[in-house]
Design a protein around this motif. Structure first.
Motif, PDB file in Angstrom:
ATOM      1  N   SER A  63      25.316  -3.393 -13.995  1.00 57.06           N
ATOM      2  CA  SER A  63      26.551  -2.747 -14.461  1.00 57.06           C
ATOM      3  C   SER A  63      27.169  -3.591 -15.566  1.00 57.06           C
ATOM      4  CB  SER A  63      27.523  -2.587 -13.289  1.00 57.06           C
ATOM      5  OG  SER A  63      28.095  -3.840 -13.009  1.00 57.06           O
ATOM      6  N   GLY A  64      28.308  -3.161 -16.068  1.00 51.37           N
ATOM      7  CA  GLY A  64      28.981  -3.890 -17.138  1.00 51.37           C
ATOM      8  C   GLY A  64      29.243  -5.349 -16.781  1.00 51.37           C
ATOM      9  N   THR A 141      40.796  -1.515 -19.465  1.00 54.09           N
ATOM     10  CA  THR A 141      40.749  -0.210 -18.800  1.00 54.09           C
ATOM     11  C   THR A 141      41.844  -0.049 -17.739  1.00 54.09           C
ATOM     12  OG1 THR A 141      38.376  -0.563 -19.024  1.00 54.09           O
ATOM     13  CG2 THR A 141      39.038   1.405 -17.847  1.00 54.09           C
ATOM     14  N   GLN A 191      27.686   3.658 -18.613  1.00 47.27           N
ATOM     15  CA  GLN A 191      28.324   4.786 -17.915  1.00 47.27           C
ATOM     16  C   GLN A 191      29.682   5.209 -18.454  1.00 47.27           C
ATOM     17  OE1 GLN A 191      28.189   1.675 -16.696  1.00 47.27           O
ATOM     18  NE2 GLN A 191      30.004   1.157 -15.524  1.00 47.27           N
ATOM     19  N   LYS A 192      30.081   4.643 -19.584  1.00 48.16           N
ATOM     20  CA  LYS A 192      31.409   5.016 -20.078  1.00 48.16           C
ATOM     21  C   LYS A 192      31.253   5.755 -21.406  1.00 48.16           C
ATOM     22  CE  LYS A 192      33.506   1.306 -17.465  1.00 48.16           C
ATOM     23  NZ  LYS A 192      34.482   1.775 -16.489  1.00 48.16           N
TER      24      LYS A 192
END
Ligand SMILES: Cc1ncc(COP(=O)(O)O)c(C=O)c1O
Length: 376
Positions: A63-64, A141, A191-192
């Motif tokens: 993931s990030g 975010t 995923q963004k």
């Protein structure tokens, strides 16, 4: 399998386009050999365009956070100092990652909801010129605040300090010109704003980034997320398997399709589309009496936060939107903003005016008594 699908309007993961999901669902292929090597190299080339770099790009499986972990762990030796901008949950996350590597974090704080001031970064660098690196979150975010990473890049260049940017929620949704802005390391996620499913973490390393890595005579931290290892595989296995692990082959294919979609639309066109959606949403929120968290000047084009009606915990609005309107939005993150704001993600290429209007219609019919009225 029964899937109780909600329309995703959270700040990631996003709903990818059908063509991206079809790629994800295509037969699994081997992750090596000439065909897959070409797909991987094409994908890293597409990413270079999106990052705005002529440096190296790796696609990590993770993931990030894995991308940020890889950059910090590869660049900064144990015990060294790193200056980190902290004005929200993900600045704190970067600090936690650095501390997990036993780095000494020099925080540069701004309030949650305020951008980091380049002058404060300058002051920190004057006080700690020996700091090994500076780390900043681009789009925070948790608060929807955009940090001025270009201006901060000018400061880090003056001090010749390696510069790390967390672009997890901004790459593909906000302008980023890594080389032009003096960014040496940039970390993101599939995923963004890139519009692919979760699972991959692109990392870009510029020329000065490698110099910073090589200043440390030790081999760096760990193996899996060690960028020296990733580069070694490009150098030694580049003709058939240019990464050290089993690549998530379907995810890579899906990311490739998503990136081509982004570049075919054109980055400026897509960014303008997001801006128009953001302005439409903000007008609708104001019409419902729900004031956006940031001013229009400071707005993030891909993510909008707003206050709910006075006295209403915003978690109620999130539940209402999911249960009554089948739209998943998110609440505030962190002790300060939980239940004070809610957040709506519009960072997906699949989001259009109709979705924005749908969310506004839903919000406009919210009442604090909705559970009683709907029997929920
Ligand atoms: C700015 C930012 N940084 C880091 C992360 C962590 O990314 P991940 O959850 O993919 O590990 C996120 C996730 O939302 C984020 O928005």
């Amino acid at each position: 399998m029964k899937h109780n699908h909600l329309k995703l309007m959270i700040p990631g993961p996003v709903q990818p386009k059908d063509e991206v999901l079809n790629a994800m669902g295509s037969p699994v292929r081997a992750h090596y050999g000439p065909e897959f090597r070409d797909l991987y190299n094409e994908t890293t080339d597409l990413l270079k365009t999106v990052f705005g770099t002529q440096g190296d790009v790796f696609v990590l499986v993770g993931s990030g956070s894995s991308a940020i972990d890889a950059v910090i762990g590869s660049c900064v030796p144990t015990g060294e100092k790193i200056i980190i901008g902290i004005n929200g949950f993900f600045g704190e996350r970067m600090k936690a990652i650095a501390e997990a590597y036993q780095l000494e974090v020099i925080p540069v704080y701004a309030g949650w909801g305020k951008p980091i001031a380049p002058s404060d970064v300058k002051t920190a660098l004057r006080k700690h010129p020996e700091a090994w690196a500076v780390g900043m979150v681009h789009l925070e975010t948790s608060t929807t605040i955009i940090n001025p990473i270009e201006d901060i890049g000018r400061v880090t260049r003056q001090f010749k300090t390696p510069y790390i940017v967390d672009a997890v929620s901004s790459l593909g949704g906000l302008p980023i010109k890594m080389d032009e802005w003096g960014i040496d390391f940039c970390a993101s996620a599939s995923q963004k704003c890139l519009g692919a499913p979760p699972g991959l973490a692109p990392v870009a390393v510029g020329k000065r980034g490698w110099e910073a890595i090589q200043r440390d005579p030790n081999p760096g931290h760990g193996w899996y997320l060690n960028l020296r290892v990733w580069r070694q595989y490009v150098e030694q296995w580049g003709d058939w398997h240019p990464f050290p692990i089993t690549m998530a082959s379907n995810n890579l294919l899906a990311l490739n399709v998503a990136l081509k979609g982004l570049l075919e639309e054109g980055i400026p066109t897509r960014l303008n589309r997001y801006r128009r959606l953001a302005l439409r949403l903000r007008a609708g929120l104001r019409a419902c009496g729900m004031e956006p968290f940031t001013s229009d000047d400071e707005m993030a084009p891909v993510l909008t936060g707003a206050y709910g009606p006075p006295g209403v915990p915003t978690g109620e609005i999130v539940d209402y939107m999911a249960e009554v309107h089948r739209i998943k939005i998110s609440g505030g993150l962190g002790a300060d903003l939980k239940n004070r704001i809610f957040r709506i993600g519009h960072m997906a290429p699949t989001i259009d005016e109709g979705d924005i209007d749908h969310v506004i219609d839903g919000l406009s019919s919210f009442t604090p008594n909705w559970r009683r009225e709907t029997g929920s």
